[in-house]
Write a protein that holds these residues in place. Structure first.
Motif, PDB file in Angstrom:
ATOM      1  N   ASP A  84       1.019  -1.366   0.113  1.00  0.00           N
ATOM      2  CA  ASP A  84      -0.034  -0.033  -0.077  1.00  0.00           C
ATOM      3  C   ASP A  84       0.712   0.979   0.157  1.00  0.00           C
TER       4      ASP A  84
ATOM      5  N   ASP B  27       0.185   4.470  -0.543  1.00  0.00           N
ATOM      6  CA  ASP B  27      -0.256   5.453   0.213  1.00  0.00           C
ATOM      7  C   ASP B  27      -0.155   5.505   1.721  1.00  0.00           C
ATOM      8  N   GLU B  28      -0.459   4.237   2.261  1.00  0.00           N
ATOM      9  CA  GLU B  28      -0.234   3.964   3.507  1.00  0.00           C
ATOM     10  C   GLU B  28       1.165   4.177   3.986  1.00  0.00           C
TER      11      GLU B  28
ATOM     12  N   LYS C 299       3.397   6.041   2.508  1.00  0.00           N
ATOM     13  CA  LYS C 299       3.753   7.466   2.316  1.00  0.00           C
ATOM     14  C   LYS C 299       3.528   8.321   3.385  1.00  0.00           C
ATOM     15  N   LYS C 300       2.176   7.984   4.194  1.00  0.00           N
ATOM     16  CA  LYS C 300       1.648   8.549   5.446  1.00  0.00           C
ATOM     17  C   LYS C 300       2.652   8.149   6.521  1.00  0.00           C
ATOM     18  N   ASN C 301       2.977   7.077   6.724  1.00  0.00           N
ATOM     19  CA  ASN C 301       3.846   6.619   7.872  1.00  0.00           C
ATOM     20  C   ASN C 301       4.912   5.774   7.285  1.00  0.00           C
TER      21      ASN C 301
ATOM     22  N   LYS D 102       8.293   8.608  -0.184  1.00  0.00           N
ATOM     23  CA  LYS D 102       7.737   9.945  -0.063  1.00  0.00           C
ATOM     24  C   LYS D 102       7.611  10.577  -1.299  1.00  0.00           C
TER      25      LYS D 102
END
Length: 592
Positions: A233, A235-236, A238-240, A508
């Motif tokens: 994932d 997106d996941e 990238k956020k964490n 990132k």
């Protein structure tokens, strides 16, 4: 009457009608083809053929019909549709399918052609790069004479030698050579051993890179580095981003066993069976390995308390769970089935609980190709892997600093070279990376636009090496890695730690060579190298310490170098093999 009698006379068999009218005979024969017996035979043939085709179709679809899940999953990534075929429906792997197809996974079509312009590499001040700075006394030192590294462990020259960081594993590698095995087989046996002796650096849950130079002079590389799971994932992460460092979601699909077995298939001497390369480690696991200093230092870490409590007794580390899995790997007709297929694969994926699935294990395949060789001196060349290894940066940095006498400047140029790694990626996803690394490894020139910090910290503390040279001059450099020490800190009930290789992607930023993509292999500092001089092996080394490898090459070509930083290596001089290494490090070499 006469005409009627004449007609009667031509019905009995007679050679005259055949001679006078051969067309009648041919018509008679053609008529026989359509008699009833021939029609029956034709029908029977069609029926039998239909039955055979039906049976084939039945067996091909039998496993699929019993599946309760969807057989095909399709996802689109950057305008490229990846179809993951379930393990039960096809033995083909993801990477093998696309290596043989006309299409390859598409991201951005990066063009690095301008990055190899004939511009002299500038020396970038050390303070620009976020690395450990050099002391003032070292910066002002100009060494004009060749330093020497310490030669130890063996007083006599060896004809064949094995080098590891474990005395027990070096001895196991030597035992394979004594039995008639070659350098590759000895390296495989030593690699299995390191999984028990150094579980924080070598693991079935990790990956490897290997360079092999055969006695006929051919150099081959095997890249069995981990791949990003298809369900990662982005997106996941990238956020964490911390999820890529510790925990189940940090792990990529492991390649160690696949790489070792593919090496055995290609380079086997046919004198040693596969199981004989695994059995010594199984036996040693039950006896216990000497607890290394690295493991002692980490024994008090809270996150590792359960591992040490279950596996360490006094000064010994046991690996009974690992030996159970290795027993299957030794006994299976196809060793890969014992890990990548069936119930074991499903168990491992479920137990890990991250992005990796049993389908990822089923689809895994390592990459084998010819090594890149770079001329570093007269009749001397160094060979290593292409992308995603940073070997090209090593070769380029040596060529760029070849004629420098100030070692402080050599170190500064290496720091400025680190930015080149940002353009080296899995060639299946960044097609221009292959050509870029091949050209970079053979030149001292590149543009000045590389003086920048990397978005990824490529340091790999969780790695170890195996170097072997046999009597026939076959030479092997193997680098095993989990990423960080102990990888993701997730310990499998099957007796090994899982890697944390997803942290070597740039999570990132998207649309860059280092970005994360499903199925992609992360870029690495690891560089297994073989140095060939006058068409014969002169040295074998490797690791993630590019500075140490640059100083090693300077030693080989008789330039001044920093003896305290040179990477460990096996040297061949006067037909004898010796170990050269800084005296502050202890390694194990054995041979005969």
């Amino acid at each position: 009457m006469e005409s009627q009698l004449g007609n009667v006379e031509i019905y009995p068999p007679s050679p005259l009608p055949t001679l006078r009218n051969p067309g009648n005979n041919r018509k008679a024969k053609r008529g026989m083809l359509f008699d009833v017996p021939w029609i029956i035979i034709l029908v029977q043939f069609i029926v039998i053929l239909a039955l055979v085709l039906g049976l084939i179709a039945f067996f091909l679809t039998r496993s699929e019909s019993s599946s309760t899940t969807s057989e095909y999953s399709t996802r689109t990534y950057q305008n490229f549709e990846l179809q993951t075929i379930s393990p039960s429906s096809s033995p083909l792997t993801f990477r093998r399918r696309f290596k043989t197809s006309t299409e390859s996974p598409e991201g951005v079509d990066f063009n690095f052609s301008k990055d190899l312009d004939p511009v002299v590499v500038p020396v970038v001040p050390a303070e620009i790069i976020t690395t450990t700075s050099t002391t003032k006394s070292h910066q002002s030192t100009i060494l004009e004479s060749v330093n020497s590294v310490e030669v130890f462990e063996n007083d006599e020259n060896l004809r064949a030698a094995v080098f590891t960081s474990s005395a027990e594993c070096s001895a196991i590698g030597k035992s394979i050579l004594v039995r008639g095995g070659n350098a590759v087989e000895a390296a495989i046996a030593a690699s299995f051993c390191l999984m028990g002796a150094m579980p924080n650096k070598a693991s079935l849950g990790g990956g490897l890179m290997m360079t092999v130079k055969t006695k006929n002079g051919n150099a081959t590389t095997i890249i069995a580095r981990e791949t990003a799971p298809m369900n990662a994932d982005i997106d996941e992460l990238k956020k964490n981003p911390e999820l890529t460092h510790v925990g189940p979601k940090a792990s990529g699909t492991p390649g160690t066993l696949n790489g070792l077995y593919r090496a055995f298939q290609k380079f086997s001497s046919n004198r040693v069976q596969w199981k004989h390369l695994v059995l010594p480690t199984i036996q040693q696991c039950n006896k216990g390995f000497k607890l290394s200093e690295d493991l002692k230092k980490r024994s008090s870490a809270p996150a590792l308390a359960q591992f040490f409590k279950a596996n360490v007794q006094k000064d010994k580390i046991l690996c009974t769970s690992l030996s159970t899995l290795l027993t299957d790997i030794a006994d299976y007709e196809s060793p890969l089935d014992a890990f990548y297929h069936g119930e074991t694969a499903q168990k491992l994926a479920k137990e890990l609980g991250g992005y990796m699935t049993a389908s990822d294990l089923e689809d895994y395949e390592s990459d084998m190709s010819s090594a890149i060789c770079s001329e570093i001196d007269v009749d001397t060349k160094v060979c290593g892997p292409g992308s995603p290894s940073s070997f090209a940066v090593l070769a380029n940095t040596y060529l760029a600093t070849k004629n420098m006498s100030n070692l402080a400047k050599v170190n500064d140029v290496l720091r400025s070279s680190m930015g080149l790694i940002s353009k080296i990626a899995d060639p299946m996803f960044v097609k221009s990376s292959k050509k870029y690394t091949e050209e970079l490894a053979k030149t001292s020139k590149r543009s000045s636009s590389e003086a920048k910090n990397l978005a990824v910290n490529f340091k790999e503390d969780g790695s170890t090496e195996v170097f072997v040279i046999d009597e026939n001059n076959m030479t092997v450099s193997v680098l095993l890695s989990l990423g960080d020490d102990f990888g993701s800190l997730i310990y499998s009930s099957s007796g090994f730690f899982w890697n944390n290789k997803l942290r070597y992607f740039d999570v990132k930023n998207e649309n860059v060579p280092l970005s994360l993509q499903p199925g992609k292999v992360p870029t690495s500092l690891l560089s297994p190298i073989v140095v060939v001089k006058n068409n014969s092996v002169f040295a074998v080394s490797g690791g993630s310490d590019l500075l140490g490898l640059v100083h090693l090459l300077r030693d080989i070509t008789h330039r001044n170098y920093d003896a305290s930083k040179v990477a460990p290596s096996l040297f061949v001089q006067n037909s004898g093999i010796t170990l050269k290494s800084p005296s502050n490090n202890k390694y194990s070499i054995t041979g005969y």
